[in-house]
Design an enzyme around this catalytic site. Structure first.
Site, PDB file in Angstrom:
ATOM      1  N   GLY A  12       0.844  -1.218   0.000  1.00 44.83           N
ATOM      2  CA  GLY A  12       0.000   0.000   0.000  1.00 44.83           C
ATOM      3  C   GLY A  12       0.863   1.246   0.000  1.00 44.83           C
ATOM      4  O   GLY A  12       1.837   1.317   0.748  1.00 44.83           O
ATOM      5  N   ARG A  73       1.244  -5.357  -5.318  1.00 45.97           N
ATOM      6  CA  ARG A  73       1.240  -6.467  -4.354  1.00 45.97           C
ATOM      7  C   ARG A  73       1.347  -7.715  -5.210  1.00 45.97           C
ATOM      8  O   ARG A  73       0.341  -8.338  -5.526  1.00 45.97           O
ATOM      9  CB  ARG A  73      -0.054  -6.439  -3.542  1.00 45.97           C
ATOM     10  CG  ARG A  73      -0.130  -5.249  -2.581  1.00 45.97           C
ATOM     11  CD  ARG A  73      -1.448  -5.214  -1.843  1.00 45.97           C
ATOM     12  NE  ARG A  73      -1.432  -4.202  -0.789  1.00 45.97           N
ATOM     13  CZ  ARG A  73      -2.419  -3.352  -0.557  1.00 45.97           C
ATOM     14  NH1 ARG A  73      -3.509  -3.380  -1.306  1.00 45.97           N
ATOM     15  NH2 ARG A  73      -2.349  -2.471   0.410  1.00 45.97           N
ATOM     16  N   ASP A 104       5.271  -5.270   6.214  1.00 49.64           N
ATOM     17  CA  ASP A 104       5.956  -6.517   6.570  1.00 49.64           C
ATOM     18  C   ASP A 104       5.843  -7.603   5.502  1.00 49.64           C
ATOM     19  O   ASP A 104       6.742  -8.424   5.367  1.00 49.64           O
ATOM     20  CB  ASP A 104       5.567  -7.034   7.964  1.00 49.64           C
ATOM     21  CG  ASP A 104       4.087  -6.954   8.229  1.00 49.64           C
ATOM     22  OD1 ASP A 104       3.335  -6.634   7.284  1.00 49.64           O
ATOM     23  OD2 ASP A 104       3.679  -7.224   9.366  1.00 49.64           O
ATOM     24  N   SER A 106       6.144  -7.117   2.349  1.00 54.14           N
ATOM     25  CA  SER A 106       7.226  -6.812   1.405  1.00 54.14           C
ATOM     26  C   SER A 106       8.574  -7.241   1.990  1.00 54.14           C
ATOM     27  O   SER A 106       9.437  -7.762   1.279  1.00 54.14           O
ATOM     28  CB  SER A 106       7.275  -5.307   1.119  1.00 54.14           C
ATOM     29  OG  SER A 106       5.993  -4.838   0.803  1.00 54.14           O
ATOM     30  N   THR A 127       3.549   2.506   6.136  1.00 57.14           N
ATOM     31  CA  THR A 127       2.131   2.151   6.011  1.00 57.14           C
ATOM     32  C   THR A 127       1.339   3.082   6.922  1.00 57.14           C
ATOM     33  O   THR A 127       1.750   3.321   8.069  1.00 57.14           O
ATOM     34  CB  THR A 127       1.822   0.694   6.402  1.00 57.14           C
ATOM     35  OG1 THR A 127       0.398   0.571   6.587  1.00 57.14           O
ATOM     36  CG2 THR A 127       2.495   0.233   7.678  1.00 57.14           C
ATOM     37  N   ASP A 129      -1.163   2.409   8.423  1.00 59.09           N
ATOM     38  CA  ASP A 129      -1.781   1.634   9.511  1.00 59.09           C
ATOM     39  C   ASP A 129      -0.958   1.695  10.805  1.00 59.09           C
ATOM     40  O   ASP A 129      -1.502   1.444  11.882  1.00 59.09           O
ATOM     41  CB  ASP A 129      -1.957   0.168   9.091  1.00 59.09           C
ATOM     42  CG  ASP A 129      -2.792   0.029   7.835  1.00 59.09           C
ATOM     43  OD1 ASP A 129      -3.490   0.991   7.473  1.00 59.09           O
ATOM     44  OD2 ASP A 129      -2.739  -1.039   7.199  1.00 59.09           O
ATOM     45  N   ASP A 131       1.188  -0.398  11.921  1.00 59.28           N
ATOM     46  CA  ASP A 131       0.972  -1.698  12.581  1.00 59.28           C
ATOM     47  C   ASP A 131       2.150  -2.650  12.393  1.00 59.28           C
ATOM     48  O   ASP A 131       1.970  -3.865  12.441  1.00 59.28           O
ATOM     49  CB  ASP A 131      -0.321  -2.335  12.049  1.00 59.28           C
ATOM     50  CG  ASP A 131      -0.235  -2.646  10.563  1.00 59.28           C
ATOM     51  OD1 ASP A 131       0.717  -2.185   9.900  1.00 59.28           O
ATOM     52  OD2 ASP A 131      -1.123  -3.350  10.053  1.00 59.28           O
ATOM     53  N   ARG A 164     -26.253  17.248  14.687  1.00 62.47           N
ATOM     54  CA  ARG A 164     -26.314  15.857  14.247  1.00 62.47           C
ATOM     55  C   ARG A 164     -25.259  14.991  14.945  1.00 62.47           C
ATOM     56  O   ARG A 164     -24.322  15.510  15.547  1.00 62.47           O
ATOM     57  CB  ARG A 164     -26.011  15.795  12.740  1.00 62.47           C
ATOM     58  CG  ARG A 164     -27.212  16.094  11.893  1.00 62.47           C
ATOM     59  CD  ARG A 164     -26.822  16.142  10.443  1.00 62.47           C
ATOM     60  NE  ARG A 164     -28.001  16.135   9.590  1.00 62.47           N
ATOM     61  CZ  ARG A 164     -27.983  16.398   8.301  1.00 62.47           C
ATOM     62  NH1 ARG A 164     -26.864  16.709   7.695  1.00 62.47           N
ATOM     63  NH2 ARG A 164     -29.094  16.358   7.602  1.00 62.47           N
ATOM     64  N   GLY A 172      -6.880   1.400   8.516  1.00 63.35           N
ATOM     65  CA  GLY A 172      -5.937   0.834   9.491  1.00 63.35           C
ATOM     66  C   GLY A 172      -5.977  -0.678   9.560  1.00 63.35           C
ATOM     67  O   GLY A 172      -5.331  -1.262  10.426  1.00 63.35           O
ATOM     68  N   ARG A 173      -6.760  -1.305   8.683  1.00 61.99           N
ATOM     69  CA  ARG A 173      -6.965  -2.772   8.761  1.00 61.99           C
ATOM     70  C   ARG A 173      -7.366  -3.168  10.184  1.00 61.99           C
ATOM     71  O   ARG A 173      -8.319  -2.616  10.691  1.00 61.99           O
ATOM     72  CB  ARG A 173      -5.692  -3.528   8.350  1.00 61.99           C
ATOM     73  CG  ARG A 173      -5.439  -3.504   6.865  1.00 61.99           C
ATOM     74  CD  ARG A 173      -4.341  -4.473   6.507  1.00 61.99           C
ATOM     75  NE  ARG A 173      -3.717  -4.079   5.253  1.00 61.99           N
ATOM     76  CZ  ARG A 173      -4.208  -4.408   4.063  1.00 61.99           C
ATOM     77  NH1 ARG A 173      -5.277  -5.151   3.965  1.00 61.99           N
ATOM     78  NH2 ARG A 173      -3.603  -3.999   2.967  1.00 61.99           N
ATOM     79  N   GLY A 187     -11.162  15.592  19.399  1.00 68.66           N
ATOM     80  CA  GLY A 187     -12.191  15.747  20.420  1.00 68.66           C
ATOM     81  C   GLY A 187     -13.456  14.951  20.145  1.00 68.66           C
ATOM     82  O   GLY A 187     -14.566  15.447  20.374  1.00 68.66           O
ATOM     83  N   ALA A 188     -13.303  13.707  19.660  1.00 66.57           N
ATOM     84  CA  ALA A 188     -14.500  12.876  19.428  1.00 66.57           C
ATOM     85  C   ALA A 188     -15.086  12.429  20.769  1.00 66.57           C
ATOM     86  O   ALA A 188     -14.367  12.315  21.766  1.00 66.57           O
ATOM     87  CB  ALA A 188     -14.126  11.664  18.588  1.00 66.57           C
ATOM     88  N   GLU A 224     -11.833   0.882  10.895  1.00 67.71           N
ATOM     89  CA  GLU A 224     -12.480  -0.033   9.946  1.00 67.71           C
ATOM     90  C   GLU A 224     -12.458  -1.483  10.439  1.00 67.71           C
ATOM     91  O   GLU A 224     -13.374  -2.252  10.157  1.00 67.71           O
ATOM     92  CB  GLU A 224     -11.845   0.063   8.555  1.00 67.71           C
ATOM     93  CG  GLU A 224     -10.398  -0.385   8.473  1.00 67.71           C
ATOM     94  CD  GLU A 224      -9.837  -0.388   7.049  1.00 67.71           C
ATOM     95  OE1 GLU A 224     -10.616  -0.240   6.094  1.00 67.71           O
ATOM     96  OE2 GLU A 224      -8.610  -0.542   6.900  1.00 67.71           O
ATOM     97  N   GLN A 253      -7.343   9.171   2.962  1.00 69.86           N
ATOM     98  CA  GLN A 253      -6.345   9.148   4.045  1.00 69.86           C
ATOM     99  C   GLN A 253      -4.960   8.755   3.564  1.00 69.86           C
ATOM    100  O   GLN A 253      -3.968   9.000   4.228  1.00 69.86           O
ATOM    101  CB  GLN A 253      -6.753   8.107   5.106  1.00 69.86           C
ATOM    102  CG  GLN A 253      -8.006   8.443   5.830  1.00 69.86           C
ATOM    103  CD  GLN A 253      -8.651   7.202   6.448  1.00 69.86           C
ATOM    104  OE1 GLN A 253      -8.416   6.888   7.599  1.00 69.86           O
ATOM    105  NE2 GLN A 253      -9.457   6.495   5.683  1.00 69.86           N
TER     106      GLN A 253
END
Ligand code: F6P
Length: 321
Positions: A12, A73, A104, A106, A127, A129, A131, A164, A172-173, A187-188, A224, A253
């Site tokens: 990616g 890939r 990883d 790759s 990446t 992610d 991760d 609303r 982010g897998r 601030g969610a 996600e 993103q």
């Protein structure tokens, strides 16, 4: 004769790949090597799409998002015959070392390539992610976080105008890093990630209290990997009785010009990768841990599950219940 090194991007795309390619080429040249670039990642190795990294080829690359070299890939790289073809392409040009910028999967592919043909490589983690185990930072993360920040700022404008509830899904897998940092930075009120058990009943109670105390709108940021973006949006409508909308940020993103942080980190990762190769410390992935650059073997990376820092999880827990 000067040693030749080829640089490729794989998997990616992530902002920061381009500055890493340029910095690795410039620094390896400074160190007396001849840099090459491989177009379209592992597929390009197989096809022989390998060119000298001339200044003309690198000019104007630094500020661009994605990967100017192209990525892939490639499933064919799992096949020994295609890896042999890739090795022959390198041999024809006299290239003896590789720098790979990616994830990883790759790194594992190049490790197998080393087992087959003994071509040393250095890996640079990239990446959005974040991760990859063994490193606190992967190229592209800061740019992605800033893209999310600017999207959430816009969504907040409309959320507050209409009173609303908005649910925003981040990539982010299976890793919730982007969602967690974004929830805190923006601030969610709610954050759901795979790493933290959530309790919607408790979230509902908390939000009802906040609404009664005058809170006009609600923002929920969902990774996600939870698969919870749609259910949470429905829940906000059905249970909280709010007008609720879902925004899946998706590939926006992954794009965008790399931030200053990603550019400077790309530079530092690239310098470390070239230094590792020159020191004969090969088949290593460059890591950034507790503020210092180091390296890990592919086995350390592949055999250890990535864990998000516990202090981050602690901060987000209050948004999941
Ligand atoms: O690994 C990076 C990533 O953007 C993930 O966050 C996301 O799940 C996936 O890639 C999307 O993959 P694709 O670009 O193949 O749709």
């Amino acid at each position: 004769m000067n040693e030749k090194v080829a640089i490729l991007t794989s998997g990616g795309d992530a902002a920061g790949m381009n500055p890493a390619v340029k910095s690795a080429a410039d620094y390896s040249r400074q160190k007396g090597m001849v840099p090459y670039v491989v177009e379209w990642g592992l597929r390009g190795l197989i096809e022989g799409w390998i060119k000298e990294a001339t200044h003309e080829r690198l000019d104007g690359m630094l500020y661009r998002g994605g990967t100017a070299l192209g990525s892939s890939r490639s499933k064919r790289f799992y096949d020994y015959e295609f890896r042999k073809q890739a090795f022959e392409n390198l041999q024809k040009l006299g290239i003896s070392k590789l720098i790979i910028i990616g994830g990883d999967g790759s790194f594992k592919a190049l490790n197998q390539f080393y087992v087959d043909f003994e071509v040393p490589f250095a890996g640079i983690p990239a990446t959005i992610d974040n991760d990859i185990s063994g490193t606190d930072y992967c190229l592209g993360v800061d740019t992605a976080l800033n893209m999310i920040r600017s999207s959430v700022d816009s969504i907040r404008d409309t959320a507050s105008s209409f009173s609303r509830a908005f649910v925003i899904e981040t990539m982010g897998r299976d890793c919730g890093y982007l969602a967690m940092v974004s929830a805190l930075a923006n601030g969610a009120e709610v954050c759901l990630v795979p790493e933290i058990e959530y309790d919607l009943n408790a979230v509902g109670e908390r939000l009802r209290e906040q609404r009664e105390a005058g809170k006009r709108y609600v923002l929920g940021i969902v990774a996600e990997g939870t698969g919870m973006a749609e259910p949470l949006t429905r829940w906000m409508g059905d249970v909280l009785k709010m007008d609720a909308r879902l925004t899946v940020l998706g590939h926006v993103q992954r794009g965008g010009s790399p931030t200053v942080y990603d550019r400077i980190m790309a530079y530092k990762f690239a310098v470390a990768a070239v230094d590792h190769l020159l020191a004969g410390d090969t088949n290593r992935v460059v890591t950034f841990r507790n503020g210092r650059f180091g390296s890990s073997s592919i086995h350390q990376i592949a055999d250890t599950k990535h864990e998000c820092e516990s202090s981050l999880l602690d901060l987000v827990r209050g948004l999941s219940c």
